[in-house]
Design an enzyme around this catalytic site. Structure first.
Site, PDB file in Angstrom:
ATOM      1  N   GLU A  17      46.441  41.246  40.635  1.00  0.00           N
ATOM      2  CA  GLU A  17      45.455  42.138  41.271  1.00  0.00           C
ATOM      3  C   GLU A  17      44.954  41.436  42.533  1.00  0.00           C
ATOM      4  OE1 GLU A  17      42.298  43.858  38.875  1.00  0.00           O
ATOM      5  OE2 GLU A  17      43.651  44.003  37.149  1.00  0.00           O
ATOM      6  N   ASN A  68      44.173  41.322  29.792  1.00  0.00           N
ATOM      7  CA  ASN A  68      43.724  41.444  31.178  1.00  0.00           C
ATOM      8  C   ASN A  68      42.308  40.866  31.302  1.00  0.00           C
ATOM      9  OD1 ASN A  68      43.787  42.853  33.983  1.00  0.00           O
ATOM     10  ND2 ASN A  68      41.850  43.532  33.087  1.00  0.00           N
ATOM     11  N   GLU A  69      42.112  40.014  32.247  1.00  0.00           N
ATOM     12  CA  GLU A  69      40.783  39.436  32.532  1.00  0.00           C
ATOM     13  C   GLU A  69      40.049  39.108  31.232  1.00  0.00           C
ATOM     14  OE1 GLU A  69      38.703  41.756  35.544  1.00  0.00           O
ATOM     15  OE2 GLU A  69      40.202  41.200  37.037  1.00  0.00           O
ATOM     16  N   GLU A  91      46.047  51.938  37.568  1.00  0.00           N
ATOM     17  CA  GLU A  91      45.244  51.898  36.343  1.00  0.00           C
ATOM     18  C   GLU A  91      44.723  53.294  36.024  1.00  0.00           C
ATOM     19  OE1 GLU A  91      42.074  49.051  36.577  1.00  0.00           O
ATOM     20  OE2 GLU A  91      41.339  49.513  34.565  1.00  0.00           O
ATOM     21  N   TYR A 132      39.850  39.424  44.687  1.00  0.00           N
ATOM     22  CA  TYR A 132      39.468  40.511  45.598  1.00  0.00           C
ATOM     23  C   TYR A 132      38.610  39.953  46.733  1.00  0.00           C
ATOM     24  CZ  TYR A 132      40.968  43.920  42.075  1.00  0.00           C
ATOM     25  OH  TYR A 132      41.708  44.682  41.203  1.00  0.00           O
ATOM     26  N   GLN A 187      44.540  49.161  44.409  1.00  0.00           N
ATOM     27  CA  GLN A 187      45.453  49.871  43.530  1.00  0.00           C
ATOM     28  C   GLN A 187      46.199  50.924  44.346  1.00  0.00           C
ATOM     29  OE1 GLN A 187      44.100  51.168  39.763  1.00  0.00           O
ATOM     30  NE2 GLN A 187      42.655  49.498  39.472  1.00  0.00           N
TER      31      GLN A 187
HETATM   32  O1  AHR Z   1      41.022  47.095  39.846  1.00  0.00           O
HETATM   33  C1  AHR Z   1      39.803  47.427  39.195  1.00  0.00           C
HETATM   34  C2  AHR Z   1      39.432  46.410  38.128  1.00  0.00           C
HETATM   35  O2  AHR Z   1      39.265  45.163  38.725  1.00  0.00           O
HETATM   36  C3  AHR Z   1      40.462  46.156  37.072  1.00  0.00           C
HETATM   37  O3  AHR Z   1      40.417  47.045  36.027  1.00  0.00           O
HETATM   38  C4  AHR Z   1      40.089  44.796  36.572  1.00  0.00           C
HETATM   39  O4  AHR Z   1      41.186  44.109  36.039  1.00  0.00           O
HETATM   40  C5  AHR Z   1      39.461  44.134  37.777  1.00  0.00           C
HETATM   41  O5  AHR Z   1      38.256  43.558  37.466  1.00  0.00           O
END
Ligand code: AHR
Length: 501
Positions: free
Chosen positions: A302, A175-176, A25, A251, A353
């Site tokens: 992600e 995205n999101e 990103e 995450y 990432q």
């Molecule tokens: O990876 C960092 C951020 O985490 C990304 O931009 C977003 O999609 C997620 O919340």
């Protein structure tokens, strides 16, 4: 001693190489002074991209790379990133309020596709669904994929140095969108997606593979409401037909400091990693209500560990940059083993990432460049890409702790490649005890020449730094494996075995 039995007669199918995908990103130090140093830099580069990183990344066969966000995608205008670099605008980007940094647009569509070609990955573009029109994205698709010289946009691409189409296959629409991408309800997101995907589907002859924005972690309610809205028959059109994949983001975090975590935080983090199993299984079950033929793939675009800021070499300058220890490596091993074992469900996944950010494979700055323990996991596991998954009977037992979800002591997966070689990847989740593991085959035998690669350290907090770049790296040896042999995996260690027939 624990047993792992590899069942040759049972397979869920082929492990899609795209499960081993990545994400880059425009945020913090991922691109600028990370992947990209610029053509005039003293740092050795290939058309602006850091050569050491290109060489290292290419070695692990990255199948696909998602770009340009993340949240960044939702305020990105692709027109800012094409044309002569010295005339491109400098913009406030989505993350400006976090770090005050601006976007120079030195890396745009042409540069990113060039990077993908240098490392051998397919580009996966995440398109803005919040702050531009569907026509704007349709034009981006046409710009990238229209036949040479056919339209004004295709000719413009040629004038910018690439007459041949880029052939970008994967297009995320939004995205999101439940959060940074417009704070939408699932119904709003579905409606926007319908507009964008309908308009964009016919931009070029080969229909893009569209990915709709799925849930935040285990938010099954989002998934159900989103797909219910897409299933509606509107004048004979169902948006469901325009969905190639549905994303989910997850995450692991909040389990102590990235470098000084306690023993209990080690297990806390691994339990969070194990939760991916529920996310994948429960999502597929919800998707099955609307997509019983499983035409839509689940894309975990992600995933990774998200630690508090500041542990990376830039000491907090690069937003979200973090160090990666053996704990992060174990999370990667557990997640990739899970994806292998759910290869009938997970169509693509992208670790977040690539560089100088969350759960990254590389840390870089100026002339410095290092591989993290997580990089080595991707290297150890690469033999699984495109191979036939083999079921593993995991008799490793569990960590049982009152009031906590039980956790398997071993993580494992196995696969058989077209040339008959078998890859077995094992992680020992104990951070204190080594494990003796007996390996045997069911419906076949594990006999042959074997290559071993062990990623382990005396201390699970071990990591690589600019000063000690090879503190954690695999130890490799060759030997033979016979059915029923025992291997030892140190505490917190990850072992890959490649058996050659
Ligand atoms: O990876 C960092 C951020 O985490 C990304 O931009 C977003 O999609 C997620 O919340």
């Amino acid at each position: 001693m624990k047993n792992l039995r590899i069942v040759f007669s049972q397979s869920k199918g082929t492990i899609n190489p795209n499960i081993y995908g990545h994400f880059s990103e425009h945020i913090g130090g991922v691109f600028y002074d990370g992947l990209w140093v610029g053509e005039d830099s003293k740092v050795e580069n290939v058309r602006g991209f850091r050569k050491a990183l290109v060489d290292s990344f290419r070695k692990i066969n990255p199948p696909v790379l998602r770009w340009p966000g993340g949240c960044f995608a939702e305020s990105y205008d692709w027109r800012d990133g094409v044309g002569p670099r010295d005339q491109r605008p400098e913009r406030v980007n989505w993350w400006f309020n976090y770090d005050g940094r601006t976007e120079s647009n030195q890396v745009g569509t042409h540069e990113f596709v060039d990077f993908c070609r240098q490392v051998g990955a397919e580009p996966y573009f995440a398109a803005n669904m919040t702050s531009v029109t569907p026509l704007h994205i349709r034009n981006w698709i046409e710009y990238c994929n229209m036949d040479e010289g056919r339209t004004t946009l295709a000719r413009e691409r040629g004038e910018n140095g690439s007459p041949e189409p880029f052939g970008v296959k994967y297009w995320g629409i939004g995205n999101e969108n439940w959060g940074g991408g417009g704070s939408m309800t699932p119904e709003m997101c579905a409606r926007e997606y319908m507009k964008f995907s309908t308009v964009c589907a016919s931009a070029v002859k080969e229909k893009p593979k569209f990915v709709i924005c799925g849930a935040n972690g285990h938010d099954i309610e989002w998934t159900r409401r989103l797909l219910a809205e897409c299933e509606q028959d509107i004048h004979g059109r169902r948006a469901l037909r325009n969905i190639w994949g549905m994303s989910v983001h997850y995450y692991c975090g909040g389990a102590g400091d990235p470098l000084t975590f306690t023993e209990s935080e080690w297990y806390q983090m691994l339990r969070q990693a194990d939760y991916m199993r529920r996310i994948v299984d429960d999502h597929r079950a919800a998707m099955d209500e609307f997509d019983p033929d499983r035409r839509i793939g689940l894309i975990v675009d992600e995933w990774g560990c998200w630690h508090p800021d500041g542990s990376g070499p830039s000491k907090g300058y690069n937003l979200f940059e973090q160090q990666s220890t053996m704990r992060d490596a174990m999370v990667a091993a557990m997640t990739l083993n899970l994806f292998n074992n759910r290869c009938d469900v997970v169509a693509m996944a992208n670790v977040a990432q690539l560089c100088n950010n969350l759960h990254c494979l590389f840390l870089a700055g100026g002339e410095h460049f290092i591989e993290t323990p997580t990089y080595h996991v991707f290297d150890l596991f690469k033999g699984h890409q495109g191979a036939k998954q083999l079921e593993v009977v995991n008799e490793g037992g569990y960590f049982e702790e009152e009031g906590k979800v039980r956790l398997e002591r071993l993580t494992a997966s196995a696969s058989e490649a077209a040339d008959g070689s078998v890859t077995i990847t094992i992680g020992n989740l104990s951070c204190t005890e080594a494990e003796e593991i007996c390996l045997s085959g069911v419906g076949g035998e594990l006999n042959g020449k074997a290559e071993f690669a062990l990623l382990a350290a005396d201390d699970v907090h071990a990591h690589n730094t600019f000063e000690q770049p090879e503190n954690v790296k695999p130890v490799r040896w060759e030997g033979a494996l016979s059915d029923g042999d025992t291997v030892t995996v140190p505490a917190g260690g990850i072992l890959a075995i490649t058996l050659r027939k």
